[in-house]
Scaffold this active site. Structure first.
Site, short mmCIF file in Angstrom:
data_model
loop_
_atom_site.label_atom_id
_atom_site.label_comp_id
_atom_site.label_asym_id
_atom_site.label_seq_id
_atom_site.Cartn_x
_atom_site.Cartn_y
_atom_site.Cartn_z
N GLN A 243 -40.25 -97.32 -22.88
CA GLN A 243 -39.07 -97.66 -22.09
C GLN A 243 -38.87 -96.58 -21.02
O GLN A 243 -38.72 -95.40 -21.33
CB GLN A 243 -37.81 -97.75 -22.93
CG GLN A 243 -36.63 -98.22 -22.07
CD GLN A 243 -35.31 -98.24 -22.79
OE1 GLN A 243 -34.84 -97.21 -23.28
NE2 GLN A 243 -34.67 -99.41 -22.84
N TYR B 180 -27.15 -96.91 -17.37
CA TYR B 180 -27.99 -95.93 -16.67
C TYR B 180 -28.21 -96.39 -15.22
O TYR B 180 -27.66 -97.39 -14.79
CB TYR B 180 -29.28 -95.71 -17.47
CG TYR B 180 -28.97 -95.12 -18.83
CD1 TYR B 180 -28.49 -93.81 -18.94
CD2 TYR B 180 -29.08 -95.87 -20.00
CE1 TYR B 180 -28.15 -93.27 -20.18
CE2 TYR B 180 -28.74 -95.34 -21.25
CZ TYR B 180 -28.28 -94.04 -21.33
OH TYR B 180 -27.93 -93.50 -22.53
N ARG C 170 -34.87 -104.46 -19.37
CA ARG C 170 -33.76 -104.60 -20.31
C ARG C 170 -32.45 -104.70 -19.53
O ARG C 170 -32.22 -103.93 -18.59
CB ARG C 170 -33.70 -103.40 -21.25
CG ARG C 170 -32.68 -103.57 -22.36
CD ARG C 170 -32.67 -102.41 -23.33
NE ARG C 170 -32.64 -102.92 -24.70
CZ ARG C 170 -31.90 -102.38 -25.68
NH1 ARG C 170 -31.17 -101.30 -25.48
NH2 ARG C 170 -31.91 -102.91 -26.88
N GLY D 228 -32.32 -102.18 -34.02
CA GLY D 228 -32.22 -100.74 -33.82
C GLY D 228 -31.87 -100.05 -35.12
O GLY D 228 -32.74 -99.59 -35.88
N ARG D 229 -30.57 -100.00 -35.41
CA ARG D 229 -30.11 -99.25 -36.59
C ARG D 229 -30.70 -99.79 -37.89
O ARG D 229 -31.03 -99.03 -38.80
CB ARG D 229 -28.58 -99.28 -36.63
CG ARG D 229 -27.98 -98.49 -35.48
CD ARG D 229 -26.54 -98.84 -35.23
NE ARG D 229 -26.39 -100.24 -34.82
CZ ARG D 229 -25.23 -100.83 -34.62
NH1 ARG D 229 -24.13 -100.16 -34.78
NH2 ARG D 229 -25.18 -102.10 -34.23
C1 LIG Z 1 -29.55 -93.63 -32.06
C2 LIG Z 1 -29.65 -94.70 -31.00
C3 LIG Z 1 -30.29 -94.42 -29.80
C4 LIG Z 1 -30.42 -95.41 -28.80
N1 LIG Z 1 -31.13 -95.15 -27.65
C5 LIG Z 1 -31.41 -96.14 -26.77
C6 LIG Z 1 -32.34 -95.95 -25.69
O1 LIG Z 1 -32.94 -94.89 -25.51
N2 LIG Z 1 -32.54 -97.00 -24.85
C7 LIG Z 1 -31.93 -98.21 -25.02
O2 LIG Z 1 -32.14 -99.12 -24.23
N3 LIG Z 1 -31.07 -98.42 -26.05
C8 LIG Z 1 -30.83 -97.43 -26.94
N4 LIG Z 1 -30.04 -97.67 -28.03
C9 LIG Z 1 -29.47 -99.01 -28.24
C10 LIG Z 1 -30.37 -99.82 -29.16
O3 LIG Z 1 -31.60 -100.14 -28.53
C11 LIG Z 1 -29.70 -101.13 -29.58
O4 LIG Z 1 -29.37 -101.83 -28.41
C12 LIG Z 1 -28.45 -100.92 -30.42
O5 LIG Z 1 -28.69 -100.04 -31.49
C13 LIG Z 1 -27.95 -102.26 -30.96
O6 LIG Z 1 -28.94 -102.86 -31.78
P1 LIG Z 1 -28.74 -102.86 -33.39
O7 LIG Z 1 -27.45 -103.59 -33.66
O8 LIG Z 1 -29.93 -103.56 -33.94
O9 LIG Z 1 -28.66 -101.42 -33.82
C14 LIG Z 1 -29.87 -96.69 -29.01
C15 LIG Z 1 -29.20 -96.95 -30.24
C16 LIG Z 1 -29.11 -96.00 -31.21
C17 LIG Z 1 -28.45 -96.35 -32.53
#
Ligand SMILES: Cc1cc2nc3c(=O)[nH]c(=O)nc-3n(C[C@H](O)[C@H](O)[C@H](O)COP(=O)(O)O)c2cc1C
Length: 377
Positions: A104, A184, A232, A338-339
């Site tokens: 990314q 961003y 994205r 993600g999480r």
């Molecule tokens: C610790 C953490 C770091 C993240 N860093 C990024 C990132 O670098 N780039 C991005 O597009 N989204 C980032 N996100 C957002 C995640 O990609 C995702 O959109 C978000 O966690 C929601 O998805 P989930 O409900 O499956 O966790 C981050 C999320 C978390 C929890």
């Protein structure tokens, strides 16, 4: 597993075929060296997801240039040969496990809170971002007012994405995701209250999406047709979770329509709960109750309708049934978690084998340093 079988079918994104439709969402970990090199710990971290069955891994946001793009200290970059060599270890290891990995590319712009090249931040206009810096990534207090990008700065932003995408190919990545979401710099250009420009990059939605389109076209031209390129997109931002596009579906038509024509192989949409209608007034309440019927399309469905390219959906999809539903409905082709992936680096294998999933513990999974320490080298 029967009900969720659909998740485990192969799918093509651009020129590559994923083994299944479940990916790891990009997650900033701030675990690189101060010079932005990927470490052995990161090799282990990404490899675990491949071993755990994920068909796709999207890396954390990686800075593409040595100007204004770095957002966080200890964020990895992709700006020189050393960084390419460090990433090569990650991609080789993921490939050995049969995985696919996209990098990314993220330009933090006005949300930068740790850039070893400059203290100055850059934005579409000299407008202070909402909210406060993220403490989990070492920030504190309000964001500074950024410098308004000149035409030369804009050319520099595009060139940064282009150079980084070429290096991504060298580093062995299977594709790149351009970070146009979450507040961003590209999203700052798209966002009415951050972008007060009066030139061709400001004003109408067509103008505000122009830089995103130009970056996609330039990257595509630079890497050729065989390398997978996507973008994205979100409405919400790390510093403004509830933002919605003022023009609603009309904006979606312009934004996804323009991006779909810019040569991307996929659009990755992220929303807090991505199965919810994109523009519902009562998000999270009425729309959950089927008795109230359909209250509007999801952002994923709108991306598919107007973008006409494969769509990746993200946002609270760690429940396998929820993940299956959004693909079955046709709103998305691939989902990312993600999480839920931090809590279950083998989410795919577990779901395939009908094994119980770990609940995610926010304390553990939201702290980037704590989380990565759990992944032994
Ligand atoms: C610790 C953490 C770091 C993240 N860093 C990024 C990132 O670098 N780039 C991005 O597009 N989204 C980032 N996100 C957002 C995640 O990609 C995702 O959109 C978000 O966690 C929601 O998805 P989930 O409900 O499956 O966790 C981050 C999320 C978390 C929890």
């Amino acid at each position: 597993m029967t009900g969720t079988k659909l998740l485990f079918e192969k799918i093509k994104l651009g020129n590559i075929t994923l083994d299944n439709r479940v990916g790891v969402a990009p997650m900033t970990r701030t675990s690189a060296t101060p010079e932005g090199l990927a470490t052995d710990q990161m090799v282990a971290y990404y490899t675990k997801f491949a071993r755990g069955g994920f068909g796709l891994i999207i890396t954390e946001g990686v800075y593409p240039d040595d100007k204004y793009s770095q957002g966080y200290l200890n964020q990895p970059g992709i700006i020189n040969n050393e960084q390419v060599a460090a990433w090569r270890k990650v991609t080789d290891s993921v490939h050995k496990e049969g995985g696919k990995i996209f990098v990314q590319l993220m330009h933090a712009g006005a949300l930068s809170q740790g850039n070893r090249f400059t203290e100055q931040t850059l934005g579409p206009s000299a407008v202070q971002p909402k909210g406060e810096q993220l403490e989990i990534y070492g920030g504190k207090g309000f964001f500074p007012v950024p410098k308004e990008a000149t035409k030369e700065d804009i050319t520099g932003i595009i060139q940064g994405f282009v150079d980084a995408a070429k290096r991504a190919k060298e580093a062995g990545f299977d594709g790149v995701e351009i970070h146009g979401a979450n507040g961003y710099i590209l999203d700052q250009f798209l966002t009415d209250y951050m972008n007060r420009r009066t030139d061709e990059y400001g004003g109408s939605t067509e103008n505000r999406v122009r830089l995103l389109v130009e970056v996609c076209i330039a990257v595509r031209e630079a890497v050729g047709n065989k390398f997978t390129v996507g973008i994205r997109i979100s409405q919400g931002k790390v510093n403004d979770h509830h933002h919605k596009w003022a023009g609603k579906e009309k904006d979606a038509e312009i934004i996804f329509g323009q991006l779909g024509k810019a040569g991307v192989d996929f659009i990755h949409v992220t929303e807090y709960q991505v199965w919810q209608p994109a523009f519902s007034e009562n998000e999270g309440t009425r729309a959950l109750d089927p008795a109230f019927g359909d209250h509007g399309a999801t952002l994923a469905a709108l991306a598919k309708k107007y973008g006409n390219v494969p769509v990746i959906a993200n946002g609270y999809l760690h429940d396998p049934e929820r993940a299956r539903e959004i693909i079955e409905k046709g709103d998305a082709d691939v989902i990312t978690i993600g999480r839920g992936a931090l809590a279950n680096e083998d989410w795919v294998n577990k779901v395939k084998n009908d094994e119980p999933l770990e609940e995610f513990d926010p304390e553990k999974v939201l702290s980037p340093t704590a989380a990565i320490k759990d992944f032994e080298v």
